[in-house]
Design an enzyme around this catalytic site. Structure first.
Site, mmCIF file in Angstrom:
data_model
loop_
_atom_site.group_PDB
_atom_site.id
_atom_site.type_symbol
_atom_site.label_atom_id
_atom_site.label_comp_id
_atom_site.label_asym_id
_atom_site.label_seq_id
_atom_site.Cartn_x
_atom_site.Cartn_y
_atom_site.Cartn_z
ATOM 1 N N ASP A 352 0.831 -1.188 0.000
ATOM 2 C CA ASP A 352 0.000 0.000 0.000
ATOM 3 C C ASP A 352 0.874 1.249 0.000
ATOM 4 O OD1 ASP A 352 -2.647 1.382 0.481
ATOM 5 O OD2 ASP A 352 -1.589 1.977 2.314
ATOM 6 N N GLU A 388 1.606 -0.447 -5.026
ATOM 7 C CA GLU A 388 0.681 0.634 -5.337
ATOM 8 C C GLU A 388 1.579 1.849 -5.540
ATOM 9 O OE1 GLU A 388 -3.413 2.643 -3.662
ATOM 10 O OE2 GLU A 388 -1.829 2.201 -2.226
#
Length: 739
Positions: A352, A388
């Protein structure tokens, strides 16, 4: 209780069969006390033991009388001086950063804050006054774990990247409403690996589940007081412990065992398990947040502080950022990753806001220490790594800039495909590049098409059904007056905002869903599907459902006829993806003839049947094109050294609202195309069409055809024509590409 010196390594609480070694890192602490609880209901620790030794800034001790199941936390003594970056407060029991099992979750109370919380906001300096209330009755506690588990013949599937189909899924929301899953297992690790769940995953051709965060996380106090929860889980408290609430029997040991059984069961079905991990920030928030773990252990080392050391540097939008420049912080992250691979048998990670991890000083450094360590690690360099590739800080958007070994969520793919199918002009060249693997982003430094994770929907944003139903977000249920969530969705409601009984609009929405889904599965790169899209799941237009642990996010399994038909369409597309090697290329197309053939490995066509001209590429009105993928020219072999050649496919895309007759290119050998998919006629299968004839490509339609063998073509031609086709199939290829 006897206390021996113990060892500084490994960090955490380690059961060796006769006792437990406790070790915790803190450079600036002056004393560390180990607090032992007998039961999760204890409102005060039963024993408080000073760790007797400090080696290389690690405090440690060995308890020969301690056993697995022991609940514990730490009181860390040191200066409370926020202006210097220190927030020690021994009145607060803090969680071991290396806790491998959670023995008790927190219960929100003012005593969890290290400063006096009240009428004066911390922003006005109130956090400079320490709070001396004891938090023992409310703090989270770790549990000593006996890691023993029989893995049996478990082997990681090791699915090659080019054969990987990812399914992003939430452990709880996936099965909590599925009547085919035993009731006591719904919404749990065991529910995800139940017989019914696996049957569904296999029917979709899934080779890897990407789990939304399962590191133990907490819900922000603000959400709890609003009657909401942090459903997605991007608020990590413990980087080594599986989330307690996802176990069917939420006890420390059973939560770990159930997680391992889930992994073992999925592996037995050749399904890999990828974890979405959040190493960019923690659940302690900004300077107004609680003291739960790292803040009270060594705030100045674990977090990136601003020039005013009372405050935190925030590249995440969540209040803090872990200090990737600190070797012990890097060690904690690497230890956590290796633990999940070696002990929990995880197959990969999706990071993330990965750009935050790449920040050496302020700018993103794609050659930073974090990448160096992973690339050199014999364990982590062998698993799937997905970034990401952005954060909210300056220069944080880094799509295409991660190094070799890494794949990336391709945000440019998502946006381009959405815009193309909603009818935006001027995207012909862009969409062709995205469908053929985004070589402009990844064809460098040894990267391949699998560096692109292709998706149009993910947990963050609209579901597929909402993408074609809403022009605007509808996040009122989140309690932020619809200010949260992105405003740039590139969605189109097909004429009416929200649900409608208009049959024409319903049919158009269904076709748009088929267009978007088929595009993902027929593009080069790694396809990723959002769990629930195949079930036509709607969130009512909520594009930021992070706090909705309810019917908004839980998947619905009782499908109506339209939804059943769409599910069957998704399954059919997935089967075609698995069957066609040309959709799973390991290398980029070169766009020119290869191996002595007069045919290009990829070619692009106008509706006239001619190859795309510069004028067509540059025309803003070009919304219809064809892409031929030469399956028999794949310059590649499989794992056994056998050629991977297969069918040649023709992708026809018409994003215009008007029907566009499309002259089919001449098919090699016997000049017949077999229709596999036509989103305007989803139930009409396997029609055949002769090369050079006009194909009726309806408005807003995606069709996929393949070169047909004489036997496949037989259903559409007379016996004499079939014999002619057989003869042509054995004749030399000397005809022009297009007629």
């Amino acid at each position: 209780m006897r206390v021996w010196p113990g060892k500084p390594y490994p960090l955490g609480a380690t059961w060796d069969g006769t006792g437990v070694n406790f070790a915790i890192y803190s450079e600036h602490a002056e004393k560390v006390e180990l607090c032992l609880f007998d039961a999760f209901s204890d409102i005060q620790e039963r024993r408080r033991i000073v760790l007797p030794e400090r080696t290389d800034m690690v405090w440690h001790g060995y308890l020969p009388d301690a056993e697995p199941g022991q609940l514990y936390g730490y009181r860390v003594h040191g200066p409370y001086d926020p202006g210097a970056g220190h927030r020690f407060n021994p009145a607060k029991i803090v969680l071991d950063p290396y806790a491998k099992a959670i023995g008790r979750d927190l219960w929100w109370d003012d005593s969890l804050y290290g400063y006096v919380r009240g009428k004066s906001a911390a922003a006005n300096g109130a956090d400079e006054v320490p709070d001396d209330r004891d938090n023992a009755a409310f703090c989270p506690l770790a549990a000593v774990l006996d890691p023993a588990f029989t893995w049996g013949e478990d082997r990681p599937p090791r699915t090659p990247w080019h054969k990987t189909l990812i399914y992003e899924v939430h452990v709880r929301g996936f099965s909590i409403r599925n009547p085919a899953v035993p009731e006591h297992l719904r919404g749990t690790y065991a529910g995800l690996s139940s017989e019914a769940s696996i049957a569904h995953l296999k029917s979709l051709g899934v080779t890897a589940v990407e789990l939304l965060p399962v590191h133990h996380h907490v819900s922000e106090r603000r959400l709890i007081e609003m009657g909401l929860k942090n459903y997605w889980g991007y608020n990590t408290l413990a980087y080594f412990a599986p989330h307690l609430a996802y176990a069917s029997r939420p006890s420390p040991r059973k939560s770990v065992l159930e997680f391992k059984r889930m992994v073992r069961t999925l592996h037995a079905e050749d399904i890999e398990v990828i974890l979405d991990v959040v190493y960019n920030h923690t659940s302690e928030g900004n300077h107004e947040g609680p003291t739960l773990s790292l803040r009270g252990i060594d705030n100045a080392n674990y977090y990136r502080l601003s020039e005013d050391k009372r405050l935190y540097t925030d590249f995440t939008g969540c209040g803090n950022s872990l200090n990737m420049r600190q070797p012990r912080v890097l060690q904690m992250i690497m230890d956590s990753l290796r633990y999940w691979v070696l002990e929990m048998h995880i197959d990969g990670f999706r990071f993330d806001l990965a750009s935050t991890l790449a920040r050496e000083l302020h700018d993103v450094d794609r050659l930073g220490a974090f990448f160096d360590i992973i690339h050199q690690d014999p364990v982590l360099s062998q698993v799937k790594l997905i970034a990401e590739p952005w954060d909210v800080g300056p220069g944080g958007y880094q799509v295409g800039n991660f190094p070799v070994l890494w794949s990336e969520w391709n945000g440019q793919y998502r946006d381009s495909v959405r815009r193309f199918w909603k009818g935006d002009g001027g995207l012909a060249s862009e969409i062709a590049t995205r469908l053929t693997g985004s070589s402009d982003l990844y064809d460098r430094d040894g990267r391949r098409p699998h560096a692109s994770i292709n998706y149009v929907t993910a947990h963050d944003g609209f579901t597929l059904d909402d993408l074609v139903t809403y022009n605007d977000k509808h996040n009122q249920a989140n309690g932020e007056e619809n200010r949260d969530g992105t405003n740039e969705n590139y969605s189109w409601n097909c004429g009416v905002e929200g649900p409608t009984d208009d049959q024409h609009i319903q049919e158009l929405r269904d076709r748009q869903k088929r267009n978007l889904l088929a595009t993902v599965l027929f593009s080069q790169g790694v396809p990723m599907l959002l769990s629930g899209d195949e079930l036509s799941h709607t969130q009512g237009g909520n594009n930021n459902s992070y706090c909705q642990d309810n019917d908004i996010t839980w998947l619905k399994w009782d499908l109506n006829e339209r939804e059943e038909k769409f599910l069957e369409f998704v399954k059919r597309c997935a089967r075609i993806w698995h069957e066609q090697p040309v959709l799973q290329r390991r290398d980029f197309f070169i766009g020119r003839p290869i191996r002595g053939s007069a045919v290009k490995d990829v070619a692009f066509f106008e509706p006239s049947g001619r190859e795309m001209s510069d004028a067509a590429w540059n025309n803003p009105g070009t919304k219809c094109l064809g892409i031929r993928l030469a399956g028999d020219l794949i310059d590649d072999v499989d794992e056994r050294g056998q050629p991977r050649g297969g069918d040649t496919l023709l992708l026809l895309m018409n994003a215009d609202w008007r029907e566009q007759p499309f002259r089919l290119p001449v098919a090699r050998a016997h000049n017949v195309w077999e229709r596999l998919i036509d989103t305007a006629h989803p139930e009409e299968l396997h029609g055949t069409h002769e090369g050079g004839t006009m194909y009726a490509l309806y408005g807003r339609t995606f069709a996929v055809l393949r070169t047909a063998t004489p036997e496949q073509a037989a259903s559409g031609f007379t016996e004499a024509q079939v014999e002619t086709l057989r003869q042509e199939a054995s004749a030399p290829e000397d005809r022009p590409l297009v007629r």
